[in-house]
Scaffold this active site. Structure first.
Site, PDB file in Angstrom:
ATOM      1  N   GLU A 103      -9.611  -0.373  -1.896  1.00  7.89           N
ATOM      2  CA  GLU A 103      -9.169   1.045  -1.630  1.00  7.89           C
ATOM      3  C   GLU A 103      -9.256   1.777  -2.937  1.00  7.89           C
ATOM      4  O   GLU A 103      -9.630   3.034  -2.813  1.00  7.89           O
ATOM      5  CB  GLU A 103      -7.945   1.009  -0.961  1.00  7.89           C
ATOM      6  CG  GLU A 103      -8.061   0.452   0.535  1.00  7.89           C
ATOM      7  CD  GLU A 103      -6.865  -0.420   1.106  1.00  7.89           C
ATOM      8  OE1 GLU A 103      -5.735   0.010   0.395  1.00  7.89           O
ATOM      9  OE2 GLU A 103      -6.886  -0.911   2.085  1.00  7.89           O
ATOM     10  N   GLY A 111      -7.447  -4.696   7.250  1.00  2.96           N
ATOM     11  CA  GLY A 111      -6.806  -3.750   8.255  1.00  2.96           C
ATOM     12  C   GLY A 111      -7.705  -3.526   9.486  1.00  2.96           C
ATOM     13  O   GLY A 111      -7.354  -2.713  10.121  1.00  2.96           O
ATOM     14  N   LYS A 154       0.806  -1.138  -0.029  1.00  2.00           N
ATOM     15  CA  LYS A 154       0.080  -0.095  -0.186  1.00  2.00           C
ATOM     16  C   LYS A 154       0.861   1.410   0.170  1.00  2.00           C
ATOM     17  O   LYS A 154       1.854   1.076  -0.536  1.00  2.00           O
ATOM     18  CB  LYS A 154      -0.951  -0.081   1.077  1.00  2.00           C
ATOM     19  CG  LYS A 154      -1.955  -1.314   1.038  1.00  2.00           C
ATOM     20  CD  LYS A 154      -2.911  -1.318   2.041  1.00  2.00           C
ATOM     21  CE  LYS A 154      -3.640  -2.664   2.096  1.00  2.00           C
ATOM     22  NZ  LYS A 154      -4.864  -2.805   2.713  1.00  2.00           N
ATOM     23  N   GLU A 163     -11.034 -10.255  -0.914  1.00  2.00           N
ATOM     24  CA  GLU A 163     -10.761  -9.668   0.184  1.00  2.00           C
ATOM     25  C   GLU A 163     -12.141  -8.997   0.692  1.00  2.00           C
ATOM     26  O   GLU A 163     -12.389  -7.943   0.087  1.00  2.00           O
ATOM     27  CB  GLU A 163      -9.679  -8.390  -0.167  1.00  2.00           C
ATOM     28  CG  GLU A 163      -8.472  -8.911  -0.866  1.00  2.00           C
ATOM     29  CD  GLU A 163      -7.375  -7.942  -0.699  1.00  2.00           C
ATOM     30  OE1 GLU A 163      -6.319  -8.510   0.035  1.00  2.00           O
ATOM     31  OE2 GLU A 163      -7.632  -6.804  -0.881  1.00  2.00           O
ATOM     32  N   SER A 178      -6.521  -9.082   7.077  1.00  2.00           N
ATOM     33  CA  SER A 178      -6.068  -9.266   8.462  1.00  2.00           C
ATOM     34  C   SER A 178      -5.476 -11.079   8.420  1.00  2.00           C
ATOM     35  O   SER A 178      -5.661 -11.344   9.597  1.00  2.00           O
ATOM     36  CB  SER A 178      -7.064  -9.178   9.382  1.00  2.00           C
ATOM     37  OG  SER A 178      -7.557  -7.777   9.386  1.00  2.00           O
TER      38      SER A 178
HETATM   39  P1  13P Z   1      -4.476  -6.230   5.587  1.00  2.00           P
HETATM   40  O1  13P Z   1      -3.906  -7.561   5.604  1.00  2.00           O
HETATM   41  O2  13P Z   1      -3.563  -5.232   6.229  1.00  2.00           O
HETATM   42  O3  13P Z   1      -5.729  -6.357   6.299  1.00  2.00           O
HETATM   43  O4  13P Z   1      -4.847  -5.978   4.105  1.00  2.00           O
HETATM   44  C1  13P Z   1      -5.305  -6.673   3.288  1.00  2.00           C
HETATM   45  C2  13P Z   1      -5.245  -6.042   1.883  1.00  2.00           C
HETATM   46  O5  13P Z   1      -6.070  -5.229   1.663  1.00  2.00           O
HETATM   47  C3  13P Z   1      -4.228  -6.650   1.088  1.00  2.00           C
HETATM   48  O6  13P Z   1      -4.568  -6.052  -0.285  1.00  2.00           O
END
Ligand code: 13P
Length: 270
Positions: free
Chosen positions: A117, A193, A30, A187, A233
């Site tokens: 996102e 997150g 990210k 996802e 997560s």
């Molecule tokens: P997290 O592992 O921080 O929850 O994020 C997952 C994600 O969006 C991977 O693209």
């Protein structure tokens, strides 16, 4: 290759088949790390993967600014490299955008597309994502295409329909040959997150639904050969249980990909 249980037959003995699709753990950094921090992390992960000889492919997807310098310092036979996005145009007056040919020219070979996102904060629609997918494929990049429902859709029970629609709208114009080049990542947005992982059973149910959706359009062989990653997560403490499920072929890892030890804990869950 992994031997997996497919179903019980009538004599209550097991049917096994060999899984041909790849197991993959991909990091999505990210908007994290400065260039020196990113280079250090990439070198550390490259060395750790080379030493561990994992039972899966390992990829890191990093900010655009980091692609060329990281490509120069890792061994992509050990650790794959990808971008986190690309533009929906090949070139031209689109200030601030980075195109698929530009990404490919850095030496990267993967690109995350359709991350929640991007859909949520940057208004990416299925129509935009179809353009990006076409450009990624035309430039030899392997898309890691993200799908997943928001919390409200999980709670009101529409999640299977929502994910099916995301797949149909963005991907089902592709030929079977092009579809076969794509990696999918489920996802659930409520798990990203938040520390709230989908249970292995919730994730497996969705992955099986995704595979059945693919099979209905492209046939069983294409569906069986599609790697479907889980993201949200995922951490060293829950990865093994998730990856043990027959339709979960690895993970797309956010937060836990930013520390080499945590990321390797997930890689080594296979
Ligand atoms: P997290 O592992 O921080 O929850 O994020 C997952 C994600 O969006 C991977 O693209």
């Amino acid at each position: 290759m992994r031997k997996i249980l497919t179903k019980y037959n009538n004599n209550h003995t097991y049917n096994f088949k060999y899984k041909m699709r790849k197991n993959i753990v991909a990091g999505n950094w990210k908007m994290n790390t400065t260039l020196p921090e990113g280079l250090k992390l990439a070198e550390e992960v490259n060395a750790a993967v080379a030493a561990a000889k994992p039972k899966c492919d390992v990829i890191i997807c990093v900010p655009f600014t980091h692609l060329a310098p990281i490509a120069a310092c890792i061994d992509q036979d050990v650790l794959g490299l990808g971008a986190e996005n690309c533009a929906d145009h090949a070139s031209g007056a689109y200030t601030g955008e980075v195109s698929a040919p530009m990404v490919a020219s850095t030496g990267a070979t993967y690109v995350i597309l359709g991350h929640s996102e991007r859909r949520q904060y940057y208004g990416e629609t299925s129509a935009i994502l179809r353009e990006k997918l076409g450009l990624a494929l035309a430039n030899g990049l392997t898309p890691i295409f993200c799908i997943g429902e928001v919390l409200e859709e999980r709670e009101n029970g529409t999640y299977n329909d929502v994910v099916k629609k995301q797949i149909e709208e963005a991907l089902f114009d592709l030929s079977a040959e092009d579809f076969s080049k794509i990696i999918l990542a489920y996802e659930p947005v409520w798990a990203i997150g938040t520390g709230k992982t989908a249970t292995p059973d919730q994730a497996e149910d969705m992955h099986a639904h995704i595979r059945a959706t693919i099979a209905a359009k492209y046939g069983n062989e294409v569906a069986d050969n599609t790697s479907i990653l889980y993201g949200g997560s995922c951490k060293p403490s829950n990865a093994a249980e998730l990856f043990a499920k027959p339709d979960i072929d690895g993970g797309l890892i956010g937060g836990a990909s930013l520390k080499c030890a945590d990321f390797m804990g997930i890689v080594n869950a296979f």
